[in-house]
Design a protein around this motif. Structure first.
Motif, short mmCIF file in Angstrom:
data_model
loop_
_atom_site.label_atom_id
_atom_site.label_comp_id
_atom_site.label_asym_id
_atom_site.label_seq_id
_atom_site.Cartn_x
_atom_site.Cartn_y
_atom_site.Cartn_z
N GLN A 16 0.77 -1.23 0.00
CA GLN A 16 0.00 0.00 0.00
C GLN A 16 0.80 1.28 0.00
O GLN A 16 0.38 2.29 -0.53
CB GLN A 16 -0.88 0.05 1.25
CG GLN A 16 -1.90 -1.03 1.31
CD GLN A 16 -2.85 -0.79 2.45
OE1 GLN A 16 -3.82 -0.07 2.33
NE2 GLN A 16 -2.55 -1.37 3.58
N ARG A 17 1.92 1.26 0.70
CA ARG A 17 2.54 2.55 0.94
C ARG A 17 4.05 2.46 0.83
O ARG A 17 4.65 1.45 1.12
CB ARG A 17 2.16 3.07 2.33
CG ARG A 17 2.52 2.11 3.44
CD ARG A 17 2.36 2.77 4.81
NE ARG A 17 3.15 2.04 5.77
CZ ARG A 17 2.68 1.46 6.87
NH1 ARG A 17 1.42 1.53 7.16
NH2 ARG A 17 3.48 0.81 7.69
N GLU A 18 4.62 3.54 0.36
CA GLU A 18 6.06 3.69 0.41
C GLU A 18 6.80 2.73 -0.51
O GLU A 18 6.26 1.76 -1.00
CB GLU A 18 6.61 3.48 1.84
CG GLU A 18 6.02 4.41 2.86
CD GLU A 18 6.33 3.94 4.27
OE1 GLU A 18 6.87 2.83 4.42
OE2 GLU A 18 6.02 4.68 5.21
N ALA A 75 5.15 4.74 -4.28
CA ALA A 75 4.81 4.27 -5.62
C ALA A 75 3.47 4.89 -6.03
O ALA A 75 2.65 5.26 -5.19
CB ALA A 75 4.72 2.75 -5.63
N PRO A 76 3.24 5.05 -7.35
CA PRO A 76 1.99 5.65 -7.80
C PRO A 76 0.78 4.75 -7.53
O PRO A 76 0.90 3.54 -7.46
CB PRO A 76 2.20 5.82 -9.29
CG PRO A 76 3.24 4.83 -9.67
CD PRO A 76 4.12 4.67 -8.47
N VAL A 77 -0.38 5.41 -7.38
CA VAL A 77 -1.65 4.70 -7.23
C VAL A 77 -2.46 4.98 -8.49
O VAL A 77 -2.35 6.05 -9.08
CB VAL A 77 -2.39 5.21 -5.97
CG1 VAL A 77 -3.81 4.66 -5.90
CG2 VAL A 77 -1.62 4.86 -4.72
#
Lengths: 204, 204, 204
Positions: free
Chosen positions: A149-151, A199-201
């Motif tokens: 999800q993140r980072e 990272a992009p979503v």
């Protein structure tokens, strides 16, 4: 010999750090002492168990060498008793976690290559070794895995695994270059943390 | 011969009981007939599959011997049809579950030791055999595993695994001492249930 | 030779389709690009990894043959960029998913039989190969697995696995009968979708 011993010590430091991260998550979920020790064990050794099962090295090191399990359980129980003090050393824990990421990526990739896994597969196994424990920790505590999800976390591990594979193919998989690779992965992870790289979503 | 047959019968009773616990949880989550059978299968055989993969005994017994899968599925389907009646026999189910815990701990630890896993690892594998099915059941039904949260369950299994390992090292792993160990684990689990023993939770 | 090549191409189509289903679920949960690729990889290759570990074929094909991982990642990244367009081809995706189900059931069952797993176990392994990826996808995105809850999906795979086992025992496991079996499974799955067949749920 000394190299092997250095590697074992470093490996056990990685185990202790990942166990502490798992135990912290379990304490936050109000699990009991056994639950904390179990999630700590799974966070520290889940990635390595997956790696060993996949490359056919059974029984996995987590069961074959008692020092791994004991290190994980001692670190988890320490977190259980000391967790209020952990907030003050949160920065230290994140740096140690980055060190664990670097180390587990290097050892995981190397073991896969030495077991005859081809390059692409070995990179994936190396990355899974590094992130598998955190995945297990999150599944056991009812969370969608943070690494998804993140980072920038797994990507750093994957890049490091590629580097290790290149070193191995160039016949340079000696202690010094490998230590440099682990340090590079650790450093990149720390930079990603401080710079809040992510990272992009997908666009909705 | 008779000992092996007694062991198989007892093993299948454990499978049936754990399948029933999984199927009950799946019915409560309103899963369909297949989902109930699948969760029952996973609860009954998940621990054993993990054990066999980790000690290198592939294909796992759950796939190698059809009686295991059939027992698990029949027990699950029975729960699907009979589940309202289960409330009345809840006490019986808990006692049978304790019996399953005792049995799976003993057989899991023993198989790991016989596969050459060292003592500490064998104790962990034995405990995982006993609690792995319940873990899988809870993950599949979207719960934080109960074994990590409440009551003395896994600790009894771990203690039993240590006992089995001691018996094995003393060359006393015969039918009678092992049956006594399984009975002791089962008894302790029942006492823990009735006395509501539980492991400590960390101070917030 | 041509048969083996046809099988590989078909296998990779299955991988791409299941990767797309996993990536779609990950995009819907707002995971980042890495998370999307990871869930896509797990959905496409999780079933096969489980199959290979259980039948002792290590390292699993997902790590031993780079085309599998690359196909899964490329399909996942494509979904990440193109996902708004996916709604318009949802029907196509469901048909392709049914094709993947048919194919993975056939190859999974066959590999288990050839590895010496007995009939009942081979059917279970074949079904797990086909549904394992979807299960992993749902666990990673925090859902109770869809395959346990709705529609006829796993049951079609199980029926197909039984058919493949019968063909194998009759020594008829050649390209044509197997392709017919895969087509039959795919067709049944599509009919189940359009007719909204579903398995019964227990009376409360």
């Amino acid at each position: 010999m000394t190299g092997g011993y250095a590697l074992l010590v470093a490996d056990l430091i990685g185990v202790a750090v990942f166990a502490a991260s798992g135990a912290s998550a379990a304490v936050a979920k109000r699990l009991d002492l056994f639950g904390v020790a179990f999630v700590g064990f799974a966070a520290a050794l889940g990635g390595g168990i997956l790696r060993d099962v996949v490359i056919g090295a059974v029984p996995p090191l987590a069961f074959a060498d008692w020092r791994y399990a004991v290190t994980a359980v001692v670190a988890s129980v320490a977190v259980f008793w000391l967790h209020p003090a952990l907030h003050r050393v949160r920065r230290t824990v994140l740096v140690l976690d980055a060190a664990g990421l670097g180390l587990f990526t290097v050892t995981g990739t190397l073991k896969a290559l030495e077991a005859g896994v081809p390059a692409v597969g070995a990179c994936l196994v190396g990355m899974l070794t590094a992130i598998g424990g955190g995945l297990t920790r999150d599944l056991l505590t009812g969370e969608i895995p943070a690494v998804l999800q993140r980072e920038i976390y797994a990507v750093v591990a994957l890049g490091g695994a590629v580097l290790v594979t290149v070193l191995y193919r160039l016949d340079q998989a000696h202690l010094l270059p490998l230590a440099a690779a682990a340090t590079l992965i650790t450093g990149l992870r720390i930079v990603a943390l401080y710079r809040r790289w992510s990272a992009p979503v997908a666009v909705p």
